[in-house]
Design a protein around this motif. Structure first.
Motif, short mmCIF file in Angstrom:
data_model
loop_
_atom_site.label_atom_id
_atom_site.label_comp_id
_atom_site.label_asym_id
_atom_site.label_seq_id
_atom_site.Cartn_x
_atom_site.Cartn_y
_atom_site.Cartn_z
N PRO A 415 0.84 -1.20 0.00
CA PRO A 415 0.00 0.00 0.00
C PRO A 415 0.87 1.25 0.00
CG PRO A 415 0.21 -0.86 2.22
CD PRO A 415 1.00 -1.78 1.34
N ARG A 416 0.31 2.36 -0.37
CA ARG A 416 1.07 3.62 -0.28
C ARG A 416 0.61 4.44 0.92
NH1 ARG A 416 0.76 6.83 -5.36
NH2 ARG A 416 -1.27 5.85 -5.62
N VAL A 417 -0.66 4.25 1.25
CA VAL A 417 -1.19 4.91 2.44
C VAL A 417 -1.73 3.83 3.36
CG1 VAL A 417 -2.98 6.44 3.31
CG2 VAL A 417 -1.79 7.01 1.19
N LEU A 418 -1.44 3.96 4.65
CA LEU A 418 -1.94 2.96 5.61
C LEU A 418 -2.84 3.62 6.62
CD1 LEU A 418 1.30 0.94 6.19
CD2 LEU A 418 -0.91 -0.04 5.58
N ILE A 419 -4.01 3.03 6.80
CA ILE A 419 -4.87 3.49 7.87
C ILE A 419 -4.94 2.35 8.88
CG2 ILE A 419 -7.21 4.19 8.45
CD1 ILE A 419 -7.34 5.32 5.59
N ILE A 420 -4.37 2.60 10.04
CA ILE A 420 -4.20 1.52 11.00
C ILE A 420 -4.96 1.85 12.29
CG2 ILE A 420 -2.52 0.19 12.33
CD1 ILE A 420 -0.42 0.96 10.28
N ALA A 421 -5.85 0.95 12.69
CA ALA A 421 -6.61 1.20 13.90
C ALA A 421 -6.26 0.17 14.96
CB ALA A 421 -8.11 1.16 13.60
N HIS A 422 -5.99 0.63 16.14
CA HIS A 422 -5.71 -0.23 17.30
C HIS A 422 -4.89 -1.46 16.92
CE1 HIS A 422 -8.68 2.24 19.24
NE2 HIS A 422 -9.58 1.91 18.35
N PRO A 423 -3.69 -1.26 16.41
CA PRO A 423 -2.95 -2.40 15.87
C PRO A 423 -2.57 -3.43 16.91
CG PRO A 423 -1.55 -0.47 15.97
CD PRO A 423 -2.93 -0.01 16.30
N THR A 424 -2.55 -3.07 18.17
CA THR A 424 -2.02 -4.01 19.17
C THR A 424 -3.05 -4.38 20.23
OG1 THR A 424 -1.16 -2.16 20.43
CG2 THR A 424 0.34 -3.24 18.89
N ARG A 425 -4.32 -4.17 19.90
CA ARG A 425 -5.35 -4.48 20.90
C ARG A 425 -5.49 -6.00 21.07
NH1 ARG A 425 -10.98 -1.55 20.33
NH2 ARG A 425 -9.90 0.08 21.44
N GLY A 426 -5.49 -6.42 22.30
CA GLY A 426 -5.67 -7.85 22.58
C GLY A 426 -4.52 -8.71 22.09
N VAL A 427 -3.32 -8.13 22.13
CA VAL A 427 -2.15 -8.82 21.59
C VAL A 427 -1.10 -8.91 22.69
CG1 VAL A 427 -0.22 -8.37 20.05
CG2 VAL A 427 -2.56 -8.19 19.19
N ASP A 428 -0.36 -10.00 22.76
CA ASP A 428 0.62 -10.13 23.83
C ASP A 428 1.82 -9.20 23.62
OD1 ASP A 428 2.84 -12.15 22.47
OD2 ASP A 428 0.77 -12.40 21.75
N VAL A 429 2.57 -9.01 24.70
CA VAL A 429 3.62 -8.01 24.68
C VAL A 429 4.63 -8.22 23.55
CG1 VAL A 429 5.48 -6.96 26.00
CG2 VAL A 429 3.38 -7.63 27.13
N GLY A 430 5.05 -9.47 23.38
CA GLY A 430 6.03 -9.75 22.34
C GLY A 430 5.54 -9.30 20.98
N ALA A 431 4.29 -9.61 20.69
CA ALA A 431 3.72 -9.25 19.40
C ALA A 431 3.59 -7.74 19.26
CB ALA A 431 2.36 -9.92 19.22
N ILE A 432 3.31 -7.05 20.39
CA ILE A 432 3.18 -5.60 20.32
C ILE A 432 4.49 -4.99 19.83
CG2 ILE A 432 2.98 -3.49 21.71
CD1 ILE A 432 0.96 -4.94 23.44
N GLU A 433 5.58 -5.40 20.44
CA GLU A 433 6.88 -4.87 20.04
C GLU A 433 7.13 -5.11 18.56
OE1 GLU A 433 9.50 -5.34 24.13
OE2 GLU A 433 10.32 -5.99 22.21
N TYR A 434 6.82 -6.33 18.15
CA TYR A 434 7.04 -6.71 16.75
C TYR A 434 6.20 -5.85 15.81
CZ TYR A 434 6.98 -9.35 12.46
OH TYR A 434 7.07 -9.70 11.16
N LEU A 435 4.92 -5.69 16.16
CA LEU A 435 4.02 -4.93 15.29
C LEU A 435 4.45 -3.47 15.22
CD1 LEU A 435 0.69 -6.61 16.42
CD2 LEU A 435 1.63 -6.67 14.12
N HIS A 436 4.87 -2.93 16.35
CA HIS A 436 5.35 -1.55 16.32
C HIS A 436 6.56 -1.40 15.39
CE1 HIS A 436 3.36 -0.18 20.37
NE2 HIS A 436 2.51 -0.32 19.37
N LYS A 437 7.44 -2.38 15.45
CA LYS A 437 8.63 -2.35 14.60
C LYS A 437 8.22 -2.36 13.12
CE LYS A 437 11.77 -5.57 14.64
NZ LYS A 437 12.00 -6.87 15.28
N GLU A 438 7.24 -3.22 12.81
CA GLU A 438 6.79 -3.32 11.41
C GLU A 438 6.16 -2.02 10.93
OE1 GLU A 438 7.19 -5.59 9.07
OE2 GLU A 438 8.41 -6.82 10.43
N ILE A 439 5.39 -1.40 11.82
CA ILE A 439 4.75 -0.14 11.43
C ILE A 439 5.82 0.92 11.16
CG2 ILE A 439 3.28 1.75 12.25
CD1 ILE A 439 1.66 -0.40 13.78
N LEU A 440 6.84 0.95 12.01
CA LEU A 440 7.91 1.92 11.81
C LEU A 440 8.71 1.62 10.54
CD1 LEU A 440 9.14 2.47 15.47
CD2 LEU A 440 7.93 4.10 14.00
N SER A 441 8.80 0.34 10.21
CA SER A 441 9.55 0.03 8.99
C SER A 441 8.74 0.46 7.76
CB SER A 441 9.91 -1.45 8.95
OG SER A 441 9.12 -2.14 8.02
#
Lengths: 505, 347, 317
Positions: A415-441
């Motif tokens: 995609p060129r534009v991302l609309i992301i809502a509550h990306p880490t809701r109901g997700v364990d801590v490990g996955a939160i870190e990972y998802l944040h990293k992916e969003i930043l990438s």
């Protein structure tokens, strides 16, 4: 003097299938205490309380009320024992009146006919005594959230509750409503009631509780009185290691504006929304839930069309485009609730991995299975989705893995534009870190990203710019570093107006 | 392997249904064994019986397929009966009234007419569902009654053939779906049904259109978010469902009766619901369950002729089968019960 | 002057038409009331047709066996209750789709009544005549002009319908049990969280609904023909379902809706006498229901949890 013990749960064990939800959990609550049950999603807090309320039965362990052993096998028995529970999703009947909702199950009758006057007096007494204002003759569907919660509390008291359990009571409240709620809870405490709050919010815990018990992965991590606790101590107990509170965020050169809204209005839900998102930028939308975020997301993705205003994507007006056309042009969307709008749970993983992009896997009207297999396997590999194979049902995925699949699906399809809502809701801590990293990438790849989250920390950590949404309007916008956390909180509550702080645009 | 397990489960259900229906027969003072023997003999005992079973199965393939297709898109089409009538009427009128045409062209037009009118009838429910969020179950029930009454009016007045019976004139020979063998009523409509089974399977599982239909059926909100036009898919699914049922009606008229006869269907559309459910809403499943229902119906008809047990007895078996398929937990409980009995007997 | 008007043909015909309207409406009203109970508890009742057929059959059987028509009525209600209990078990305990189970109930109703018809009387079409339930002329009131003939010379089933309508209204809107039942149809999880036995209410409501529908069927056999004929309900179950929707799931509303559909029925009978096409008049109940549900007439609101399965462990509490 040691306070009297109101409740003791002793070595409670509960399994769901192969999953051990609670493992030898102890909980002791003194009478007249506000006790927080703290833990992350899935730590077992709600399960423990559902056992106390008779919805689930423990496999092992005992419950003592006022030092007497009890067996609670249904909510009815819990109520009889003086236990009431206020659920996160309110248990109210929308098209009955407030009055009817309160008395339901404990109706005053005369010869079988409802005795309205008696019930009314009883309820009025309760609400006056504790300063809980509710309008008895309104339909529940017509009253605001804060009032609904008061109705729930009166409901509990009407049933003669001595122990009141509240499940995430602040999730849907504004900070003002939260402080009002806390006042009420303290009044109840002075009245001798025992209150147990299920929460994952550290600050609120410290603000309201006398004592905290922390759960992690279904195990008790110990209890601590709040006068000895700090956010750091509690966080450590909650996640079991030092939490990296700061995400490492590299610097990215901002590109041109590629996504923009101009004066977006949607009935009375959205008011004059103007947003500009540059390539390589994350704009965070902060706000208390229910202030128009859902409507904003649905308008941007094309699920509903705005009453006025326009949406510009790469200098092209896409306001009238369908969802499909927007996806085709490179809009990626991660919805608020993955089970609701994101995944089709009883379908196979590959069927979910192409959802929204099925057009790209069509060859002469037929599905191109070779391409689908390749894409699905790549998504599973690149986004660390733990699954047996791409033919597994997506309902077999854990919360974190399901979210990775969803995020992977969107990110993979470029995609060129991302609309992301509550990306880490109901997700364990490990996955939160990972998802944040992916969003930043994604950000460093030059995508324009709009991030909507109820988690203020997430917004502050990831966003380059922050806009606060309150009652459907953006009340203020500025660079991430412009606000302190307290200021953001106040804006989110509608307490500060934009003119009270000068922010460079 | 999976298919064998599925088939075994299906047979077990059938066996349980036969046992329960047999108990009802027994209580009513009949001999279940004799009845079942008569049924089985009638349904598959000789070539005539097999042909009768296939004749009875033919319309059920269409209506079962119709209900299954809509179910795949999450819409419950209880209106196959009405759509079947509309399709039959359209085919009957086209077959009888069009000026002389080449054989296959006339037949094709009659079939298309049947499909179109069945589809349009279903599309009314789709339109109301999409526009007013009206429940399609209630809507299609209402459309059933209206459609059947409307066709009855047409057969009694507008297109009535001379004579005492409420029916349309006989179709021209150019519109006839040919008989497969002389002496039976089996027509090539059954091949049309088989072809549609393959076609529907292909569409549902091999095309993007089918993928989207099924996504809508499983999670309409996720479908909308994925850019799928949900209203359009629901409309399309109901329309296609209606065309399938309509073709079933057309098949009866063009292949069996040679004209539209008022009240010609003993409930093929409603049986279609059972067929679809028993077949797990998959086209292959529909084929097998339609054949099974055809066997039962044919057996029931022979039963009706040769014993004093009325054909309606089959409805009891069908009802029990439906319930067991629709309530998997009941099936499990019954299966558990059977096992308990077995262990008791062994001891 | 008044005397003359009262004796005119127009008045006579109108009264006759309206009286037959009430007769036609009676079975619909009873079954539709039954639907209110079941659907207010969240259970879609598509099986009305089968329940009515069962009631019609057992009413006659009871009368045939005992020689007392009222015992027939009792047996009909009992049979309706038992059929509904089976339906409730399948939908509530074993979680079958309500619509599908309803279809099955209708098949079952037609199947076993016909099988029993042959088993008991050896006839595939109809039963012999038995003692029926005949209209009761209410003393004094039945002598009133117009009203007397219209209302007070009706079948006891009609009086029963009116009484049950009023009682049902009181039940739903003035008693705690009614309040709870309405709440269950909207949000069973919430009601469950208050310690109210949701399933007990659901079962009882479905059973009550089945008994009422069976009474409607018993009226058709005992109250009108004094015999049972194969498939004699012939679609009235579906019309009753329509009346339940048109009446907005309200006891008084559904009875009024039944009157409307009864009128259509009565007109149709008259047309038949003159040999005119009746099909379009017969369509009226269905068309009206479509218009109502299509949002063309007024807003109706079905219970929110209608057709949903309730399971404590799956609720989002």
């Amino acid at each position: 003097m040691e306070a009297l013990e109101a409740l003791r749960m002793n070595k409670i064990v509960k399994s769901f299938g192969s999953l051990k939800a609670l493992d030898q959990v102890d909980l002791t609550v003194a009478k007249g205490e506000i006790h927080c049950l703290l833990g992350e999603n899935g730590a077992g807090k709600t399960t423990l309380m559902k056992i106390l309320y008779g919805i689930h039965q423990q496999d092992e362990g005992e419950i003592y009320l006022n030092a007497k052993k009890v067996k609670i096998s249904s909510p009815k028995e819990a109520i009889t024992q003086g236990i009431s529970m206020v659920f996160q999703h309110f248990m109210l009947i929308p098209n009955l009146s407030v009055m009817e909702n309160i008395i339901l199950g404990q109706e005053e009758t005369k010869m079988g006919i409802l005795a309205d006057k008696e019930s009314r007096n009883k309820v009025a007494n309760l609400s006056e005594k504790l300063g809980l204002k509710v309008r008895l003759d309104m339909l529940v569907e017509d009253i605001p959230v804060g009032e609904k919660q008061r109705v729930e509390i009166i409901k509990a008291l009407y049933r003669g509750a001595e122990i009141i359990i509240l499940d995430e009571p602040t999730a849907v409240l504004t900070p003002q409503e939260v402080s009002e709620l806390f006042k009420v809870l303290k009044t109840l405490k002075e009245d001798g009631k025992t209150i147990i709050i299920i929460t994952h919010k550290l600050k609120e815990t410290l603000a309201v509780a006398d004592k905290v018990t922390v759960l992690r992965n279904g195990k008790n991590q110990g209890s601590i009185t709040t006068d000895k606790a700090t956010p750091e101590i509690l966080a450590q107990m909650m996640v079991g290691r030092n939490v990296m509170l700061e995400v490492v965020k590299g610097k990215v050169e901002k590109g041109p504006v590629i996504f923009e809204t101009k004066g977006l209005n949607l009935k009375d839900k959205l008011k004059n929304i103007n947003l500009k998102i540059h390539a390589g930028e994350i704009v965070g939308i902060a706000g208390v839930e229910g202030n128009g975020q859902t409507e904003l997301l649905e308008t941007l993705i094309g699920l509903c069309s705005p009453t006025s205003g326009s949406i510009i994507f790469d200098q092209k007006d896409i306001t009238k485009d369908s969802v499909e056309e927007r996806l085709d042009q490179g809009l990626g969307f991660i919805p608020e609730d993955r089970n609701d709008r994101g995944l089709v749970n009883n379908f196979k993983l590959w069927q979910n991995a192409i959802l929204g992009y099925q057009k790209r896997y069509e060859k002469k009207g037929l599905l191109d299975f070779a391409a689908i297999t390749k894409a699905s396997e790549t998504i599973v590999k690149n986004y660390q989705v733990k699954v047996l194979g791409i033919d597994s049902k997506s309902s077999s995925l854990s919360g974190g893995n399901a979210q990775k699949l969803l995020v992977g699906r969107v990110f993979y399809h470029n995609p060129r534009v991302l609309i992301i809502a509550h990306p880490t809701r109901g997700v364990d801590v490990g996955a939160i870190e990972y998802l944040h990293k992916e969003i930043l990438s994604m950000r460093s790849q030059g995508k324009a990203i709009l991030l909507v989250s109820a988690d203020l920390d997430e917004i502050r950590q990831l966003s380059d710019r922050i806009a606060v949404i309150y009652e459907g309007a953006i009340t203020i916008e500025g660079d991430g570093g412009d606000f302190t956390e307290d200021e953001l909180g106040l804006y989110m509550a509608g307490g500060l107006r934009p003119e009270s702080k000068v922010v460079k645009a | 392997m999976k298919i064998i397990k599925k088939a075994a489960n299906l047979l077990l259900r059938l066996a349980l249904a036969l046992i329960i229906a047999g108990i009802i027969l027994f209580v009513s003072g009949y001999s279940p064994l004799k009845a079942y023997k008569a049924m089985i003999w009638g349904a598959i005992g000789n070539w005539n019986g097999i042909a009768l079973s296939l004749v009875q199965a033919t319309p059920l393939i269409f209506t079962g397929l119709a209900v299954a297709f809509a179910n795949n898109c999450g819409v419950f089409n209880i209106g196959a009966e009405g759509q079947l009538y509309l399709g039959a009427m359209a085919a009957g009128v086209i077959g009888a009234y069009l000026p002389p045409l080449p054989h296959y062209l006339h037949l094709l037009l009659a079939l298309l007419g049947g499909a179109l009118f069945g589809g349009l009838w279903a599309a009314i429910a789709a339109w109301l569902k999409v526009k007013a969020n009206a429940n399609e179950v209630i809507m299609t029930i209402m459309l059933n009654s209206i459609g059947i009454l409307f066709c009855s009016y047409l057969a009694n007045y507008t297109f009535k053939a001379s004579g005492p019976v409420a029916q349309t004139p006989e179709i021209k020979s150019t519109a006839v779906l040919s008989r497969l063998s002389t002496g039976t009523q089996l027509s090539s409509a059954i091949f049309l049904g088989l072809a549609l089974i393959v076609l529907v399977w292909f569409v549902l599982y091999r095309t993007k259109f089918g993928y989207e239909i099924r996504i809508v059926g499983a999670n309409p909100r996720a479908a909308a978010t994925a850019g799928i036009n949900v209203a359009q898919k629901i409309t399309a699914a109901l329309f296609i469902s209606g065309t399938l049922a309509g073709l079933g009606g057309a098949g009866q008229v063009l292949g069996l009766h040679g004209r539209f006869i008022d009240g010609f269907s003993p409930g093929y559309g409603f049986d279609g619901i059972a067929v679809a459910i028993l077949g797990g809403n998959s086209p292959i499943g529909v084929l097998f369950s339609a054949l099974l229902f055809g066997l039962m119906r044919a057996g029931g008809m022979v039963l009706d002729r040769t014993t004093n047990i009325p054909v309606d007895f089959v409805l009891i078996i069908q009802a029990v089968i439906i319930v067991m398929v629709a309530a998997p937990e009941l099936f499990k409980a019954l299966k558990g019960g059977v096992k308990d009995v077995r262990t008791v007997v062994k001891q | 002057m008044l005397e003359q008007w009262l004796n005119s043909d127009a008045v006579f015909l109108t009264v006759a038409l309206l009286a037959s309207t009430l007769r036609m409406a009676t079975p619909l009203g009873l079954a539709a009331l039954g639907a209110v109970y079941s659907e207010r508890a969240g259970v879609i009742n598509l099986g009305l047709e089968g329940l009515m057929l069962g009631g019609a059959f057992f009413g006659i059987l009871g009368s045939y066996l005992t020689g007392n028509a009222w015992l027939g009525v009792l047996l009909a209600a009992l049979a309706g209750g038992i059929m509904a209990l089976l339906f409730a078990l399948v939908t509530l305990r074993y979680k079958a789709n309500h619509v599908v189970a309803g279809v099955a109930l209708n098949l079952l109703g037609l199947g076993f009544t016909t099988v029993l018809l042959v088993a008991v009387w050896g006839n595939r079409g109809k039963s012999p005549d038995v003692a029926g339930i005949y209209p009761i002329y209410i003393p004094y009131l039945s002598d009133l002009p117009i009203v007397g003939e219209l209302i007070f010379r009706q079948s006891p089933f009609f009086y029963l319908l009116i009484i049950l309508m009023i009682l049902s209204w009181l039940f739903f809107y003035r008693t705690k049990w009614g309040l709870r039942l309405r709440a269950i149809g909207e949000n069973p999880a919430a009601v469950d969280s208050l310690g109210i036995p949701v399933f007990t209410y659901k079962y009882l409501a479905v059973i009550a609904g089945g008994m009422l529908a069976a009474l409607g069927g018993a009226y058709l056999s005992l109250g009108e023909l004094s015999m049972f004929a194969r498939n004699m309900v012939s679609g009235r179950g579906y019309i009753a379902l329509a009346a339940n929707i048109l009446g907005n799931w309200n006891p008084i509303g559904v009875v009024l809706a039944s009157f409307l559909f009864g009128l259509a029925n009565a007109i149709e009978m008259n047309l038949q006498l003159y040999g005119w096409p009746t099909q379009f008049v017969q369509m009226i109940p269905y068309v009206v229901t479509m218009f109502v549900l299509g949002g063309f007439v007024r807003k109706v609101q079905a219970p929110k949890a209608l057709g949903q399965h309730f399971d404590r462990s799956n609720t989002n509490m």
